[in-house]
Design an enzyme around this catalytic site. Structure first.
Site, PDB file in Angstrom:
ATOM      1  CB  ALA A   1      -0.869  -0.040   0.931  1.00 54.75           C
TER       2      ALA A   1
ATOM      3  N   GLY B   1       0.498  -4.875   1.295  1.00 57.32           N
ATOM      4  CA  GLY B   1      -0.689  -5.103   0.295  1.00 57.32           C
ATOM      5  C   GLY B   1      -0.284  -5.838  -0.963  1.00 57.32           C
TER       6      GLY B   1
ATOM      7  CD  GLU C   1      -2.286  -7.737   3.240  1.00 62.35           C
ATOM      8  OE1 GLU C   1      -1.978  -6.478   2.825  1.00 62.35           O
ATOM      9  OE2 GLU C   1      -2.485  -8.147   4.140  1.00 62.35           O
TER      10      GLU C   1
ATOM     11  CD  GLU D   1       1.771  -5.598   5.622  1.00 64.25           C
ATOM     12  OE1 GLU D   1       2.618  -6.725   5.932  1.00 64.25           O
ATOM     13  OE2 GLU D   1       0.922  -5.699   4.741  1.00 64.25           O
TER      14      GLU D   1
HETATM   15  C1  HXC Z   1       5.068   4.288  -1.222  1.00 67.28           C
HETATM   16  C2  HXC Z   1       6.894   3.413  -1.996  1.00 67.28           C
HETATM   17  C3  HXC Z   1       6.607   1.984  -1.455  1.00 67.28           C
HETATM   18  C4  HXC Z   1       5.408   2.134  -0.750  1.00 67.28           C
HETATM   19  C5  HXC Z   1       8.723   1.992  -2.359  1.00 67.28           C
HETATM   20  N1  HXC Z   1       8.100   3.407  -2.853  1.00 67.28           N
HETATM   21  N2  HXC Z   1       7.625   1.095  -1.765  1.00 67.28           N
HETATM   22  N3  HXC Z   1       6.221   4.551  -2.015  1.00 67.28           N
HETATM   23  N4  HXC Z   1       4.828   3.273  -0.916  1.00 67.28           N
HETATM   24  N5  HXC Z   1       4.738   0.845  -0.076  1.00 67.28           N
HETATM   25  C6  HXC Z   1       8.809   4.299  -3.273  1.00 67.28           C
HETATM   26  C7  HXC Z   1      10.089   4.814  -2.527  1.00 67.28           C
HETATM   27  O1  HXC Z   1       9.541   5.437  -1.605  1.00 67.28           O
HETATM   28  C8  HXC Z   1      10.918   5.239  -3.689  1.00 67.28           C
HETATM   29  O2  HXC Z   1      10.382   6.434  -4.029  1.00 67.28           O
HETATM   30  C9  HXC Z   1      10.765   4.615  -4.811  1.00 67.28           C
HETATM   31  O3  HXC Z   1       9.425   3.798  -4.271  1.00 67.28           O
HETATM   32  C10 HXC Z   1      11.811   3.438  -5.206  1.00 67.28           C
HETATM   33  O4  HXC Z   1      12.034   2.898  -3.718  1.00 67.28           O
HETATM   34  P1  HXC Z   1      13.379   2.383  -3.123  1.00 67.28           P
HETATM   35  O5  HXC Z   1      13.077   2.315  -1.650  1.00 67.28           O
HETATM   36  O6  HXC Z   1      14.215   3.821  -3.253  1.00 67.28           O
HETATM   37  O7  HXC Z   1      13.867   1.282  -3.780  1.00 67.28           O
HETATM   38  P2  HXC Z   1      14.919   0.181  -3.171  1.00 67.28           P
HETATM   39  O8  HXC Z   1      15.915   0.676  -2.498  1.00 67.28           O
HETATM   40  O9  HXC Z   1      15.035  -0.845  -4.283  1.00 67.28           O
HETATM   41  O10 HXC Z   1      13.896  -0.755  -2.000  1.00 67.28           O
HETATM   42  C11 HXC Z   1      12.858  -1.509  -2.341  1.00 67.28           C
HETATM   43  C12 HXC Z   1      12.082  -1.758  -1.116  1.00 67.28           C
HETATM   44  C13 HXC Z   1      11.740  -0.676  -0.479  1.00 67.28           C
HETATM   45  C14 HXC Z   1      12.666  -2.734  -0.482  1.00 67.28           C
HETATM   46  C15 HXC Z   1      10.779  -2.604  -1.653  1.00 67.28           C
HETATM   47  O11 HXC Z   1      11.094   0.459  -1.306  1.00 67.28           O
HETATM   48  C16 HXC Z   1      10.636  -0.786   0.672  1.00 67.28           C
HETATM   49  O12 HXC Z   1      11.018  -1.136   1.827  1.00 67.28           O
HETATM   50  N6  HXC Z   1       9.374  -0.367   0.676  1.00 67.28           N
HETATM   51  C17 HXC Z   1       8.266  -0.425   1.591  1.00 67.28           C
HETATM   52  C18 HXC Z   1       7.771  -1.770   1.357  1.00 67.28           C
HETATM   53  C19 HXC Z   1       6.652  -1.928   2.493  1.00 67.28           C
HETATM   54  O13 HXC Z   1       6.885  -1.660   3.734  1.00 67.28           O
HETATM   55  N7  HXC Z   1       5.594  -2.120   2.048  1.00 67.28           N
HETATM   56  C20 HXC Z   1       4.519  -2.393   3.095  1.00 67.28           C
HETATM   57  C21 HXC Z   1       3.398  -1.051   2.980  1.00 67.28           C
HETATM   58  S1  HXC Z   1       2.156  -1.269   4.296  1.00 67.28           S
HETATM   59  P3  HXC Z   1      11.290   7.862  -4.280  1.00 67.28           P
HETATM   60  O14 HXC Z   1      10.128   9.170  -4.376  1.00 67.28           O
HETATM   61  O15 HXC Z   1      11.985   8.046  -2.764  1.00 67.28           O
HETATM   62  O16 HXC Z   1      12.115   7.520  -5.266  1.00 67.28           O
HETATM   63  C22 HXC Z   1       1.040  -2.093   3.591  1.00 67.28           C
HETATM   64  C23 HXC Z   1      -0.163  -2.203   4.330  1.00 67.28           C
HETATM   65  C24 HXC Z   1      -1.249  -3.046   3.437  1.00 67.28           C
HETATM   66  O17 HXC Z   1       1.048  -2.539   2.355  1.00 67.28           O
HETATM   67  C25 HXC Z   1      -2.351  -3.168   4.283  1.00 67.28           C
HETATM   68  C26 HXC Z   1      -3.658  -3.228   3.478  1.00 67.28           C
HETATM   69  C27 HXC Z   1      -3.833  -1.931   2.897  1.00 67.28           C
END
Ligand code: HXC
Length: 256
Positions: free
Chosen positions: A65, A108, A111, A131
């Site tokens: 998400a 997400g 999911e 998460e």
């Molecule tokens: C918003 C995101 C994002 C996310 C990545 N980006 N994941 N933006 N929401 N979930 C964006 C980053 O901010 C960044 O933007 C760009 O994508 C590239 O990501 P990087 O981090 O620079 O890439 P990398 O170093 O290769 O790392 C990849 C990654 C990391 C390991 C996947 O991005 C990461 O940890 N992302 C978050 C993963 C996460 O926590 N997902 C769960 C979310 S909570 P900029 O602008 O800086 O270039 C969830 C809840 C669901 O999903 C519940 C139901 C709805």
């Protein structure tokens, strides 16, 4: 329809939806999920389409998400305006949905992948429910679907630590049906959709309903549902055609 965050195309009877927000690793913001729901509904009601392929790009199926969009949210606004409700569109599709995951399927993203009926993984796929690292927990079914897919101990480990699982582990634990080379992922998914499309539409829809019932119903009720569907399949022209073709040693020509 005009979409900004997804791409759609068809290849024969396969409808293909690509999540397309590459700069954010396909983070699932409200607009993207709305577009996805619309595209799924359109393919589901298009008689030319037999099955749907849902994929991302080579770096990410979806990294979760959208954290930027979620950060300012607070309760009870989250409760009153449940932003996850539209995600359930994936679950109401009656045609088979084949998820094709390359790169990250996190939070997400994992999911949504698990909402698909069949999951194919590229050898580059990485699955996880991170998460917990954000101070929250899975919210679109992850705690339930991951646990059913890979068992309690491994699901608990993944969800409590937020660690990722690679494609080999995902195949070994039954999260995905198959791992394929990344450069053939979409091709494989489309050919799977087309193979499904050669069969009876009604038969396929009933079979999908029956398998999904295994996740909702007690065994006895699930078996009863299967029996009713099975017996009603004898009311379809495709049953006549399928069995006649077998007995006449020819290929069936399903039309129902
Ligand atoms: C918003 C995101 C994002 C996310 C990545 N980006 N994941 N933006 N929401 N979930 C964006 C980053 O901010 C960044 O933007 C760009 O994508 C590239 O990501 P990087 O981090 O620079 O890439 P990398 O170093 O290769 O790392 C990849 C990654 C990391 C390991 C996947 O991005 C990461 O940890 N992302 C978050 C993963 C996460 O926590 N997902 C769960 C979310 S909570 P900029 O602008 O800086 O270039 C969830 C809840 C669901 O999903 C519940 C139901 C709805």
């Amino acid at each position: 329809a005009e979409f900004e965050m997804i791409l759609t195309e068809t290849q024969g009877c396969a409808g293909i939806i690509r999540l397309n927000r590459p700069k954010a690793l396909n983070a699932l913001c409200d607009q993207l999920m709305d577009e996805l729901a619309q595209a799924l509904r359109a393919f589901d009601s298009d008689p030319a389409i037999a099955a749907i392929v849902l994929t991302g790009n080579e770096k990410a199926f979806a990294a979760g998400a959208d954290i930027r969009e979620m950060q300012p949210r607070s309760w009870p606004g989250t409760y009153l305006n449940d932003f996850i409700a539209p995600w359930e569109a994936v679950l109401t599709v009656r045609k088979p949905v084949i998820g094709a995951v390359a790169g990250f399927a996190l939070g997400g993203g994992c999911e949504v992948a698990m909402m698909c009926d069949i999951l194919l993984a590229a050898d580059t796929a990485k699955f996880g429910q991170p998460e917990i690292k954000l101070g929250i927990l899975p919210g679109a079914g992850g705690s339930q679907r991951l646990t059913r897919a890979i068992g309690k101990s491994k699901a608990m480990e993944m969800i409590l630590t937020g660690r990722m699982m690679d494609a080999a582990e995902a195949e070994r634990t039954g999260l995905v049906s198959r791992v394929v080379p990344a450069d053939t992922l979409v091709e494989e998914a489309v050919s799977l959709a087309q193979r499904i499309g050669e069969h009876s539409r009604a038969g396929v829809a009933m079979a999908k309903e029956a398998v999904n019932a295994a996740f909702e119903l007690p065994l006895r009720e699930g078996v009863r549902l299967e029996r009713r569907l099975f017996l009603s399949a004898f009311g379809t022209p495709d049953q006549q055609e399928g069995m006649a073709a077998f007995n006449e040693k020819r290929k069936p020509n399903f039309g129902g």
